[in-house]
Design an enzyme around this catalytic site. Structure first.
Site, short mmCIF file in Angstrom:
data_model
loop_
_atom_site.label_atom_id
_atom_site.label_comp_id
_atom_site.label_asym_id
_atom_site.label_seq_id
_atom_site.Cartn_x
_atom_site.Cartn_y
_atom_site.Cartn_z
N LYS A 101 12.81 104.74 -23.68
CA LYS A 101 11.73 104.61 -24.65
C LYS A 101 10.56 103.81 -24.10
O LYS A 101 10.74 102.74 -23.51
CB LYS A 101 12.29 103.94 -25.92
CG LYS A 101 11.34 103.93 -27.11
CD LYS A 101 12.06 103.35 -28.32
CE LYS A 101 11.21 103.36 -29.58
NZ LYS A 101 11.94 102.78 -30.73
N CYS A 140 11.65 107.96 -31.54
CA CYS A 140 11.12 107.24 -32.70
C CYS A 140 9.63 106.93 -32.62
O CYS A 140 8.79 107.84 -32.70
CB CYS A 140 11.94 105.97 -32.93
SG CYS A 140 11.88 105.37 -34.64
N GLU A 199 18.78 107.74 -33.09
CA GLU A 199 18.56 106.52 -32.33
C GLU A 199 19.43 105.38 -32.86
O GLU A 199 19.64 105.23 -34.07
CB GLU A 199 17.08 106.13 -32.44
CG GLU A 199 16.71 104.84 -31.72
CD GLU A 199 15.29 104.37 -32.04
OE1 GLU A 199 14.73 103.61 -31.23
OE2 GLU A 199 14.75 104.76 -33.10
#
Length: 487
Positions: free
Chosen positions: A171, A203, A76
Site C-alpha cells: 500500500k 483502500c 484489507e
C-alpha cells in the site's frame, strides 16, 4: 426522484469444451469470468485471532457459493496483525508456499494454508495481510529502519490456481497506520489464465492518481482487485458509492472486498462493470457478516468497441433498509468548509431554482426543481438539503492529502451546516420525504488534465448509490456561450 436521501456530486461461464481445446484456452476465449468478493467480519484482534479468520477464509473458498468462481478477493486487514507478520515471496521467484514450506517453518501458517487452499480449489485468491521484510534486503532505501531490522507493510498477495505467489502489492497511501511505505511506489499487475490482466491497490489508494488511476492512464489496465477496510464518511465518501463512482468514471471492472463491522463504520463490497454499473454489491447495516458475493464479469476488449450484454447474478430480494445513526457509525466530511446555502423547501409547496455558487474562482451551477409530497406527519423526521461548492485540500489529519473540487446537493439532519453529513436518528417509516426532485442538473467547468479524476458521486438513504440508468453524465469542451461543461 422520490428517495428521501440522495445527491449528485461531480467530483466464466463454460457450457462445454470443444474437442482438442484446453480449459485454459476456453477460459481465455470466453466473454466473461466469474468473480467473488468477500464481505468479512474479522475477530477482535489478538495474537491468535488470525486462526479464526483463517478458518473463515478457507470455509468461504471451499463453499458452494464459491464453486463457480475463477478469482476470489478478500478484504484489507481481516487476516493477521502486527503481532503475527509474515514474510512474503517475491513474485519473480514463483514460489509456492504450500509445496516449498508445508510445515510453515519460514512463512507463517496462514500464508501456507491459503496457498494450499488456492491450489486445492484451483482458484486465483487475493488476500491482504501485514507483511514483514528485512531492511537489509532493500539497500537502496536509506531511510532509518526499525530497531528489529524489519519493515512492516500493508500488502496484497495473489495466489494462482496452483498456489504460487504471482503478485504482491504494498500500500502506498497509508490511512493513519503504523506501517511502512515502500521506498518508491509500486505498480503491480498480474495475468490470469482466463485472459485478463489485473491491477491492484488498497483502500485509501483509490483517491489518488498513484497507483490506482496511473495503472489505467499509463498501462491501460481494465480490471482491478481492491481489498479495503473503508471507514465510510458522509456525505461524499461511503464505501459502495466510492467504489461504483471510481469504476464508472474510469470505465473499468472493479472487484472490491470490504471489512464488515458497521458499528465502527466498516462495510461495503461489490463488483462493478464500468459504465454499466453494479453487478452485485452490499452495504451492511446493524451487523457484519462473512459472505461471498459472486458475479459473471464481462471482459473488456482492447478497443472497448464491443458491447456485451451484462449478466447480473440473481440477487436475493431484500426489503429496502433506510440507514439511521443507530444502524451504521459514520464519519463526517468537513462540509463546514464548503461555500453552501440551505435549499428552502416551503412545506406543501413545489418549486425550482437556478443558482450558481462559487468558492473563489471555482463555480458550480445548480438547476433544480422539486414537487412537494405534502405535510409531514407527527413524530416523523426528514432531511433538509444544501447546495455546496468546495475547492481545496481534504484536511483530514495524519493522512496523505488530496485536492478536491466538488459541486454537490447534500442532506442534513437539520437546517444548520453543523447538521450536515449526519444520519437521522429515527428508523424506518419515521423517516419521511418532504419532496421529490423532478430535475437536478449540476454543471461545472474543470481544467483538462489526465491526472484529474472526475466522477459522479451519488448516495441514497439505503447507503447505496444511484445506478447509471438513473442519471445522465456528459463531458464536453466549453464554448463561449456555454460556461458549464458537466450537466
Amino acid at each position: 426522484m422520490s428517495n428521501t436521501w440522495w445527491r449528485l456530486s461531480v467530483v466464466l461461464l463454460i457450457l462445454g469444451l470443444m474437442p482438442g481445446m484446453s480449459q485454459q484456452a476456453a477460459l481465455a476465449e470466453s466473454d466473461y469470468y466469474t468473480a467473488g468478493v468477500v464481505e468479512f467480519q474479522q475477530s477482535i484482534f489478538s495474537l491468535s485471532a488470525w486462526s479464526d479468520s483463517l478458518a473463515g477464509y478457507v470455509e468461504i473458498i471451499n463453499s458452494e457459493n464459491a464453486n463457480a468462481t475463477d478469482i476470489i478477493v478478500f478484504p484489507e486487514s481481516t487476516l493477521n496483525s502486527a503481532g503475527s507478520t509474515t514474510f512474503v515471496p517475491n513474485p519473480e521467484d514463483q514460489i509456492n508456499p504450500c509445496l516449498s514450506d508445508p510445515n510453515a517453518t519460514y512463512y507463517e501458517e496462514f500464508l501456507v494454508t491459503l496457498s494450499c487452499a488456492a491450489r486445492n480449489a484451483s482458484k486465483y485468491i487475493v488476500i491482504n495481510l501485514t507483511e514483514k521484510q528485512k531492511c537489509e534486503n532493500v539497500p537502496e532505501d536509506t531511510r532509518p529502519c526499525a530497531s528489529n531490522g524489519l519493515n512492516v507493510f500493508n500488502t496484497n498477495v495473489v495466489f494462482d490456481r496452483q498456489g504460487v505467489v504471482v503478485s504482491r502489492y504494498r500500500k502506498v497511501h497509508l490511512y493513519g497506520e503504523p506501517k511502512n511505505s515502500t521506498f518508491l511506489p509500486e505498480l503491480s499487475t498480474f495475468e490470469t489464465d482466463f485472459g485478463v490482466t489485473f491491477g491492484h491497490f488498497i483502500c485509501f489508494d483509490i483517491l489518488f492518481y498513484t497507483p490506482a488511476h496511473q495503472l489505467i492512464v499509463e498501462q491501460g489496465i481494465t480490471d482491478f482487485v481492491y481489498p479495503a477496510m473503508w471507514f465510510s464518511q458522509l456525505p461524499f465518501l461511503t464505501a459502495v458509492q466510492t467504489q461504483q463512482g471510481w469504476a464508472y468514471a474510469n470505465d473499468v471492472n472493479l472487484l472490491a472486498s470490504g471489512a464488515s463491522r458497521p458499528s465502527i463504520g466498516n462495510s461495503g463490497s461489490g463488483i462493478y462493470h464500468g459504465r454499466s454499473g453494479t453487478l452485485t454489491s452490499v452495504m451492511r447495516q446493524d451487523s457484519g457478516e462473512r459472505a461471498i458475493y459472486v458475479a459473471q464479469v464481462p471482459k473488456y476488449t482492447r478497443s472497448r468497441s464491443q458491447q456485451k450484454r451484462v449478466r447480473r447474478s440473481p440477487q436475493e430480494i431484500k426489503p429496502r433498509q433506510v440507514a439511521s445513526s443507530s444502524s451504521f457509525y459514520m464519519k463526517r466530511d468537513y462540509v463546514e468548509n464548503y461555500e453552501s446555502e440551505l435549499l428552502k423547501l416551503d412545506e406543501g409547496t413545489s418549486g425550482a431554482i437556478n443558482r450558481t455558487i462559487c468558492q473563489g474562482s471555482f463555480c458550480c451551477n445548480f438547476d433544480i426543481a422539486w414537487r412537494s409530497l405534502g405535510t409531514a406527519t407527527e413524530n416523523g423526521s426528514y432531511y433538509s438539503y444544501r447546495l455546496g461548492t468546495y475547492d481545496g485540500w481534504r484536511n483530514e489529519n495524519n493522512v496523505d492529502a488530496n485536492y478536491i473540487r466538488n459541486c454537490a446537493l447534500f442532506t442534513c439532519s437539520g437546517d444548520s451546516i453543523d447538521d450536515c453529513g449526519k444520519l437521522l436518528p429515527t428508523e424506518g417509516e419515521l423517516q419521511q420525504s418532504r419532496v421529490t426532485f423532478t430535475r437536478l442538473a449540476i454543471g461545472v467547468t474543470y481544467p483538462e488534465s489526465r491526472v484529474f479524476l472526475l466522477f459522479p458521486d451519488t448516495l441514497l438513504d439505503s447507503l447505496l448509490p444511484l445506478e447509471p440508468s438513473q442519471f445522465e453524465w456528459s463531458q464536453q469542451k466549453p464554448t463561449e456561450d456555454r460556461k458549464f461543461a458537466l450537466p
